[in-house]
Write an enzyme that holds these catalytic residues in place. Structure first.
Site, PDB file in Angstrom:
ATOM      1  N   SER A 203       0.897  -0.855  -0.313  1.00 32.23           N
ATOM      2  CA  SER A 203       0.188   0.235  -0.199  1.00 32.23           C
ATOM      3  C   SER A 203       0.753   1.080   0.078  1.00 32.23           C
ATOM      4  O   SER A 203       2.107   1.227   0.402  1.00 32.23           O
ATOM      5  CB  SER A 203      -1.176   0.034   1.050  1.00 32.23           C
ATOM      6  OG  SER A 203      -1.939   1.406   1.080  1.00 32.23           O
ATOM      7  N   TYR A 216      -3.100  -0.351  10.622  1.00 39.49           N
ATOM      8  CA  TYR A 216      -2.791  -0.962   8.724  1.00 39.49           C
ATOM      9  C   TYR A 216      -1.381  -0.395   8.808  1.00 39.49           C
ATOM     10  O   TYR A 216      -0.431  -1.174   7.386  1.00 39.49           O
ATOM     11  CB  TYR A 216      -3.723  -0.801   8.575  1.00 39.49           C
ATOM     12  CG  TYR A 216      -3.691  -0.917   6.798  1.00 39.49           C
ATOM     13  CD1 TYR A 216      -3.719  -1.947   5.938  1.00 39.49           C
ATOM     14  CD2 TYR A 216      -3.577   0.696   6.493  1.00 39.49           C
ATOM     15  CE1 TYR A 216      -3.719  -1.577   5.211  1.00 39.49           C
ATOM     16  CE2 TYR A 216      -3.403   0.196   4.452  1.00 39.49           C
ATOM     17  CZ  TYR A 216      -3.680  -1.003   4.063  1.00 39.49           C
ATOM     18  OH  TYR A 216      -4.070  -1.548   2.720  1.00 39.49           O
TER      19      TYR A 216
END
Length: 383
Positions: A203, A216
C-alpha cells in the site's frame, strides 16, 4: 557486471590521458560540448524513466498464477483480468462459495479454480499448496510451472493507536504480514522450479505513515521490509520480487464501503477503551473519525483499472519494476497521498508532519477539557 565496470574505467582512464595533451582552447570547446551532450543524455534518461512501455498481457496465456484474497476487491478483479488474457488462476478465497468468485468460475470454468485459503491457517495454506501442486503436475506435456504468486489478501482497520484494541492490531498483522509470509514460504518451492516471480500487494501506507491507521500502516511497512529482503535473497534463484503500492482505492476495493463493519470496529474500540482514554478523546471525536473514514469512499479512485494495469505489467514484463506506486484518488489533477509519499524521502520531518497532520486531522477536534489539559501541560514544560 564487475568486469564491464572495470573495462569502462580503463577506457575512461585512457581517454583522460589522451585528453591531457590537448591545448587549453580545445579543453574549453570540448567542455562546452560535453556539457551539452551530458544535459541531452540526462534528459533522454529522464524521459525514458518516465515513459514505460507496458508488457503485453496476452503473453500470460497459459501461465499458471496463484492469487490470494480473491473474494472481493483487487484479488477478484485481477482473477477476471487474468482469465480474460488466458491465464490459469488459482484463486485463494476465504469463502470459495462467495458470489463474486462463483460467477467468475462459471464464466471461466477452465481458467479460474477457487481454493479455500485462510492465510492465517497453516493447514489451509498447506492444503492449497497441495492442490496447486497436483494440478500443475497434470498434463500430457509433463506438467506446468507456477509463473507467479500474488500475495493480495489483506485487512484494514482505522482509528487512533491508543483507541485501537490489541486484538484488532493482532488480527491485521496476522493477515497482512504473517499471512503473506506463510503463503510465500509455502509456495517458494514451486516458484524456484522455473523460476517464477513473487508479487506482494502492499500500500502507499507502506511508504508513508498517516494518522488514524497505525496498525494497518505497521503491517504494510513490515511487508515492504520483508519484500526488500526477499528481493535480495531470491535473486540468487532468479525470482523477481515486486511490490504493488496502490494509493487511495478504498472505495473501489470495498474496504471503505462496508459501513456496518466499520461502525462495529469503532464501537469495539470505544467499548474496550479505558475510562481515562474515553475522557481524553471523547465520544464525539470517535464518531467524527468514523464519519471521516466512511467519507473516504467518496474520494477514492472510482475503479481498480490503474492497479490492475500495473499488476499485469508486473506479471507479464520481462523486466518488472521493483515497485509500482499507483496513484489513485477521485481528483483529476493531484494525488496528495502519492506526493506526500514522495516528499517523505526529502522533506524535513517537521514540514512533512505539519502538512500530514493538517491533511488528515484538520477537521477532528479533541474534547475541550482534554485540549485545555494539554495546553496546561505544555505551559508546565517551560515553567
Amino acid at each position: 557486471m564487475a568486469t564491464s565496470i572495470l573495462i569502462s574505467a580503463r577506457i575512461l582512464g585512457v581517454a583522460l590521458i589522451a585528453l591531457a595533451g590537448l591545448p587549453y582552447s580545445y579543453w574549453l570547446l570540448l567542455g562546452s560540448k560535453m556539457a551539452l551532450f551530458s544535459a541531452c543524455m540526462l534528459g533522454l534518461f529522464g524521459l525514458a524513466a518516465c515513459v514505460r512501455i507496458r508488457a503485453n498481457p496476452d503473453t500470460l496465456n497459459g501461465k499458471h498464477i496463484v492469487v490470494t484474497g480473491c473474494d472481493t476487491g483487487i484479488g477478484l478483479a485481477l482473477c477476471q483480468r487474468l482469465a480474460r488474457h488466458g491465464a490459469v488462476v488459482y484463486a485463494g478465497c476465504l469463502r470459495v462459495n462467495s458470489d463474486g468468485i462463483a460467477a467468475l468460475t462459471k464464466e471461466y470454468p477452465d481458467k479460474v479454480f477457487p481454493i479455500q485459503m485462510d492465510v492465517t491457517s497453516d493447514a489451509q495454506v498447506a492444503e492449497a499448496f497441495r492442490q496447486v501442486d497436483d494440478r500443475l503436475c497434470e498434463g500430457a506435456d509433463g506438467g506446468h510451472f507456477l509463473w507467479a504468486l500474488v500475495n493480495n489478501a489483506g485487512l484494514q482497520f482505522s482509528g487512533d493507536v491508543e483507541l485501537t484494541t490489541l486484538g484488532q492490531a493482532q488480527k491485521i498483522m496476522d493477515v497482512n504480514y504473517f499471512g503473506l509470509l506463510r503463503v510465500t514460504k509455502a509456495f517458494l518451492p514451486l516458484l524456484r522450479e522455473r523460476p517464477g516471480r513473487l508479487i506482494n500487494v502492499s500500500s502507499i501506507r507502506g511508504r508513508c505513515a498517516w494518522p488514524l491507521a497505525g496498525p494497518y500502516t505497521a503491517s504494510k511497512f513490515a511487508v515492504e521490509g520483508l519484500s526488500d529482503t526477499l528481493r535480495l535473497e531470491l535473486a540468487r534463484f532468479g525470482i523477481p520480487v515486486v511490490l504493488s503500492e496502490p494509493s487511495h482505492y478504498g472505495g473501489a476495493t470495498g474496504m471503505l464501503s462496508d459501513e456496518a463493519r466499520i461502525r462495529a470496529e469503532f464501537e469495539q474500540q470505544w467499548t474496550n477503551a479505558e475510562p481515562h482514554v474515553q475522557e481524553a478523546y471523547g465520544r464525539e471525536y470517535l464518531d467524527a473519525v468514523c464519519a471521516t473514514v466512511l467519507s473516504g469512499a467518496a474520494t477514492s479512485h472510482p475503479n481498480l483499472d490503474p492497479v490492475l494495469d500495473d499488476l499485469l505489467d508486473a506479471l507479464a514484463s520481462d523486466a518488472p519494476k521493483d515497485r509500482y506506486l499507483t496513484a489513485g484518488t477521485n481528483s483529476p489533477w493531484l494525488d496528495a497521498y502519492k506526493w506526500q509519499a514522495f516528499a517523505r524521502d526529502w522533506a524535513p520531518a517537521t514540514l512533512h508532519d505539519a502538512f500530514n497532520s493538517w491533511f488528515s486531522l484538520s477537521g477532528l477536534r479533541l474534547p475541550a477539557s482534554a485540549a485545555e489539559r494539554l495546553r496546561q501541560t505544555r505551559r508546565g514544560w517551560f515553567q
